[in-house]
Design a protein around this motif. Structure first.
Motif, PDB file in Angstrom:
ATOM      1  N   MET A 187       0.835  -1.197   0.000  1.00  0.00           N
ATOM      2  CA  MET A 187       0.000   0.000   0.000  1.00  0.00           C
ATOM      3  C   MET A 187       0.874   1.253   0.000  1.00  0.00           C
ATOM      4  N   GLU A 188       1.897   1.243   0.818  1.00  0.00           N
ATOM      5  CA  GLU A 188       2.772   2.411   0.909  1.00  0.00           C
ATOM      6  C   GLU A 188       3.429   2.693  -0.440  1.00  0.00           C
ATOM      7  N   ARG A 189       3.938   1.649  -1.079  1.00  0.00           N
ATOM      8  CA  ARG A 189       4.613   1.860  -2.366  1.00  0.00           C
ATOM      9  C   ARG A 189       3.622   2.277  -3.445  1.00  0.00           C
ATOM     10  N   ALA A 190       2.418   1.723  -3.381  1.00  0.00           N
ATOM     11  CA  ALA A 190       1.402   2.100  -4.375  1.00  0.00           C
ATOM     12  C   ALA A 190       0.977   3.559  -4.187  1.00  0.00           C
ATOM     13  N   LEU A 191       0.792   3.972  -2.946  1.00  0.00           N
ATOM     14  CA  LEU A 191       0.396   5.363  -2.689  1.00  0.00           C
ATOM     15  C   LEU A 191       1.469   6.313  -3.204  1.00  0.00           C
ATOM     16  N   LEU A 192       2.726   5.986  -2.950  1.00  0.00           N
ATOM     17  CA  LEU A 192       3.808   6.858  -3.413  1.00  0.00           C
ATOM     18  C   LEU A 192       3.861   6.879  -4.940  1.00  0.00           C
ATOM     19  N   ALA A 193       3.674   5.724  -5.569  1.00  0.00           N
ATOM     20  CA  ALA A 193       3.718   5.662  -7.034  1.00  0.00           C
ATOM     21  C   ALA A 193       2.550   6.436  -7.649  1.00  0.00           C
ATOM     22  N   SER A 194       1.434   6.501  -6.940  1.00  0.00           N
ATOM     23  CA  SER A 194       0.255   7.194  -7.471  1.00  0.00           C
ATOM     24  C   SER A 194       0.400   8.703  -7.388  1.00  0.00           C
ATOM     25  N   GLY A 195       1.271   9.173  -6.513  1.00  0.00           N
ATOM     26  CA  GLY A 195       1.450  10.607  -6.326  1.00  0.00           C
ATOM     27  C   GLY A 195       0.311  11.266  -5.566  1.00  0.00           C
ATOM     28  N   THR A 196      -0.567  10.474  -4.966  1.00  0.00           N
ATOM     29  CA  THR A 196      -1.752  11.032  -4.310  1.00  0.00           C
ATOM     30  C   THR A 196      -1.391  11.920  -3.125  1.00  0.00           C
ATOM     31  N   GLU A 197      -2.261  12.909  -2.883  1.00  0.00           N
ATOM     32  CA  GLU A 197      -2.099  13.775  -1.714  1.00  0.00           C
ATOM     33  C   GLU A 197      -3.313  13.695  -0.792  1.00  0.00           C
ATOM     34  N   LEU A 198      -4.273  12.834  -1.159  1.00  0.00           N
ATOM     35  CA  LEU A 198      -5.515  12.715  -0.393  1.00  0.00           C
ATOM     36  C   LEU A 198      -5.972  11.258  -0.477  1.00  0.00           C
ATOM     37  N   THR A 199      -6.167  10.631   0.665  1.00  0.00           N
ATOM     38  CA  THR A 199      -6.408   9.184   0.669  1.00  0.00           C
ATOM     39  C   THR A 199      -7.447   8.818   1.722  1.00  0.00           C
ATOM     40  N   THR A 200      -8.356   7.928   1.339  1.00  0.00           N
ATOM     41  CA  THR A 200      -9.454   7.604   2.239  1.00  0.00           C
ATOM     42  C   THR A 200      -9.100   6.493   3.224  1.00  0.00           C
ATOM     43  N   VAL A 201      -9.768   6.551   4.354  1.00  0.00           N
ATOM     44  CA  VAL A 201      -9.737   5.477   5.343  1.00  0.00           C
ATOM     45  C   VAL A 201     -11.178   5.234   5.788  1.00  0.00           C
ATOM     46  N   LEU A 228     -10.001   6.235  -6.681  1.00  0.00           N
ATOM     47  CA  LEU A 228     -10.043   4.794  -6.941  1.00  0.00           C
ATOM     48  C   LEU A 228      -9.283   4.039  -5.869  1.00  0.00           C
ATOM     49  N   ALA A 229      -9.633   2.779  -5.742  1.00  0.00           N
ATOM     50  CA  ALA A 229      -8.931   1.908  -4.807  1.00  0.00           C
ATOM     51  C   ALA A 229      -8.708   0.548  -5.453  1.00  0.00           C
ATOM     52  N   SER A 230      -9.817  -0.183  -5.665  1.00  0.00           N
ATOM     53  CA  SER A 230      -9.700  -1.561  -6.149  1.00  0.00           C
ATOM     54  C   SER A 230      -8.859  -1.684  -7.409  1.00  0.00           C
ATOM     55  N   ALA A 231      -9.006  -0.742  -8.335  1.00  0.00           N
ATOM     56  CA  ALA A 231      -8.286  -0.848  -9.614  1.00  0.00           C
ATOM     57  C   ALA A 231      -6.784  -0.967  -9.377  1.00  0.00           C
ATOM     58  N   VAL A 232      -6.322  -0.350  -8.291  1.00  0.00           N
ATOM     59  CA  VAL A 232      -4.900  -0.447  -7.952  1.00  0.00           C
ATOM     60  C   VAL A 232      -4.646  -1.590  -6.971  1.00  0.00           C
ATOM     61  N   THR A 233      -5.407  -1.587  -5.878  1.00  0.00           N
ATOM     62  CA  THR A 233      -5.062  -2.531  -4.803  1.00  0.00           C
ATOM     63  C   THR A 233      -5.291  -3.980  -5.217  1.00  0.00           C
ATOM     64  N   ARG A 234      -6.212  -4.208  -6.152  1.00  0.00           N
ATOM     65  CA  ARG A 234      -6.489  -5.575  -6.574  1.00  0.00           C
ATOM     66  C   ARG A 234      -5.876  -5.903  -7.927  1.00  0.00           C
ATOM     67  N   ALA A 235      -5.090  -4.979  -8.486  1.00  0.00           N
ATOM     68  CA  ALA A 235      -4.364  -5.283  -9.729  1.00  0.00           C
ATOM     69  C   ALA A 235      -3.294  -6.326  -9.430  1.00  0.00           C
ATOM     70  N   GLN A 236      -2.862  -7.015 -10.458  1.00  0.00           N
ATOM     71  CA  GLN A 236      -1.822  -8.026 -10.233  1.00  0.00           C
ATOM     72  C   GLN A 236      -0.539  -7.371  -9.737  1.00  0.00           C
ATOM     73  N   GLU A 237      -0.269  -6.168 -10.220  1.00  0.00           N
ATOM     74  CA  GLU A 237       0.893  -5.411  -9.755  1.00  0.00           C
ATOM     75  C   GLU A 237       0.421  -4.032  -9.296  1.00  0.00           C
ATOM     76  N   PRO A 238       0.005  -3.921  -8.036  1.00  0.00           N
ATOM     77  CA  PRO A 238      -0.594  -2.659  -7.569  1.00  0.00           C
ATOM     78  C   PRO A 238       0.303  -1.435  -7.758  1.00  0.00           C
ATOM     79  N   VAL A 239       1.591  -1.580  -7.531  1.00  0.00           N
ATOM     80  CA  VAL A 239       2.474  -0.415  -7.604  1.00  0.00           C
ATOM     81  C   VAL A 239       2.573   0.088  -9.049  1.00  0.00           C
ATOM     82  N   LEU A 240       2.669  -0.857  -9.972  1.00  0.00           N
ATOM     83  CA  LEU A 240       2.732  -0.509 -11.394  1.00  0.00           C
ATOM     84  C   LEU A 240       1.431   0.160 -11.842  1.00  0.00           C
ATOM     85  N   MET A 241       0.302  -0.395 -11.397  1.00  0.00           N
ATOM     86  CA  MET A 241      -0.990   0.182 -11.786  1.00  0.00           C
ATOM     87  C   MET A 241      -1.148   1.578 -11.193  1.00  0.00           C
ATOM     88  N   ALA A 242      -0.653   1.775  -9.988  1.00  0.00           N
ATOM     89  CA  ALA A 242      -0.732   3.103  -9.361  1.00  0.00           C
ATOM     90  C   ALA A 242      -0.001   4.131 -10.208  1.00  0.00           C
TER      91      ALA A 242
END
Lengths: 264, 76
Positions: free
Chosen positions: A30-44, A206-220
């Protein structure tokens, strides 16, 4: 992008990609995917405290300076959603809320009546409300009139990856809205995200499109580029669709050649 | 008419949906401290109403109270 910031409420963002954290295989990914996405706002989500759970999504977001956006996922009534938002404000010290009031488990579609009711209450209570809503231009307008800071229509059901099922409705919403419109739910891959931005969305969540991708960091990383590409295309203004071809090379100045006698 | 009864030594409350016997007069901050060492990122509701953290020390729990203690988790 820095020269084209996104403003929601009183806050300005460089990134136009809002990420969810549900469904990630591990905190590390998750941490690597968030960084790869460049996001500045993330849900919990807000859930019962489990003393046995180690590691916290909150400390991870804090570490990287990513603003936290609590949601009211799992709420079926305005009352539950309002209480959850107030608990999130107390727990996280933010008056921002991604407001979700769903109608049933099978579709996870928003309940428009409860949603509008909760939105009005929370706006009155001083919240910055970002409602997850149907792709309904009328409801979108009512939510904006109620004082919501953004409108977050679904492209298709949460986690379905079916993309934007009704692009026309999205265009009707974005053309009319005076607040940012954010595609929320349904994105399956980068082209869905680019289309959302081309239709005038100010951002994508989005969440699932990244977190459930085969390679989440790449998809991010792909999603980050898709948001930027779609946004640039929207700002540039696409060419009109035509029924027949229109030559891009000049027609003037063509050599007069004998078509019956090719040289080769 | 009944004689004044001695205050109960224990009461039963619901904590995140689980019944729990606690000392009568236990306060909300004492209860939360049994669930988490640090109260950051945590909020509590008592009978479906938010109790601001500053009021936890003076919020005494009674028989049948329903307490929900929430925190942020991955989601959305």
């Amino acid at each position: 992008m820095a020269d084209d910031p996104l403003t929601i409420g009183d806050t300005t963002f460089t990134s136009r990609l809002i990420m969810g954290t549900g469904g990630t295989p591990s905190l590390d990914i998750m941490e690597r995917a968030l960084l790869a996405s460049g996001t500045e706002l993330t849900t919990v989500a807000m859930r019962r405290l489990d003393p046995t759970v180690a590691g916290s999504v909150l400390s991870l977001l804090e570490k990287h300076g990513i603003r936290v956006l609590p949601n009211t996922a799992g709420c079926y009534t305005a009352g539950e959603a309002v209480l959850t938002a107030r608990l999130a404000r107390e727990a996280l010290g933010t008056d921002w809320v991604k407001l979700e009031v769903i109608a049933d488990e099978r579709t996870l579609l928003p309940d428009p009546v409860e949603l509008l009711d909760a939105a009005e209450t929370l706006v009155d209570d001083g919240f910055t409300v970002l409602p997850y809503t149907n792709d309904d231009p009328v409801l979108a307008r009512k939510l904006e009139d109620a004082g919501c800071a953004a409108i977050m229509p679904l492209g298709s059901p949460i986690g379905s990856g079916l993309g934007i099922r009704n692009p026309h409705n999205f265009q009707l919403i974005t053309e009319r809205a005076g607040v940012p419109v954010v595609l929320d739910a349904g994105a399956g891959t980068a082209s869905d995200v680019a289309l959302a931005m081309e239709l005038g969305c100010a951002a994508v969540m989005l969440a699932s499109a990244v977190t459930r991708a085969q390679e989440p960091v790449l998809m991010a990383e792909g999603m980050r580029h898709a948001v930027e590409a779609g946004r640039l295309a929207f700002r540039a203004g696409r060419i009109p669709r035509r029924y027949f071809a229109e030559a891009s090379s000049p027609t003037a100045g063509l050599a007069h050649l004998d078509p019956e006698r090719p040289a080769f | 008419m009944t004689a004044a009864q001695a205050p109960a030594a224990h009461v039963t409350v619901s904590v995140n949906g689980e019944p729990r016997r606690i000392d009568a007069g236990l306060t909300l901050d004492q209860l939360v401290s049994t669930l988490s060492p640090a109260p950051s990122g945590i909020a509590a509701a008592l009978n479906e109403a938010v109790v601001p953290r500053g009021q936890w020390p003076e919020t005494r729990l009674g028989e049948g109270d329903r307490i929900e203690v929430l925190t942020a988790v991955q989601g959305g």
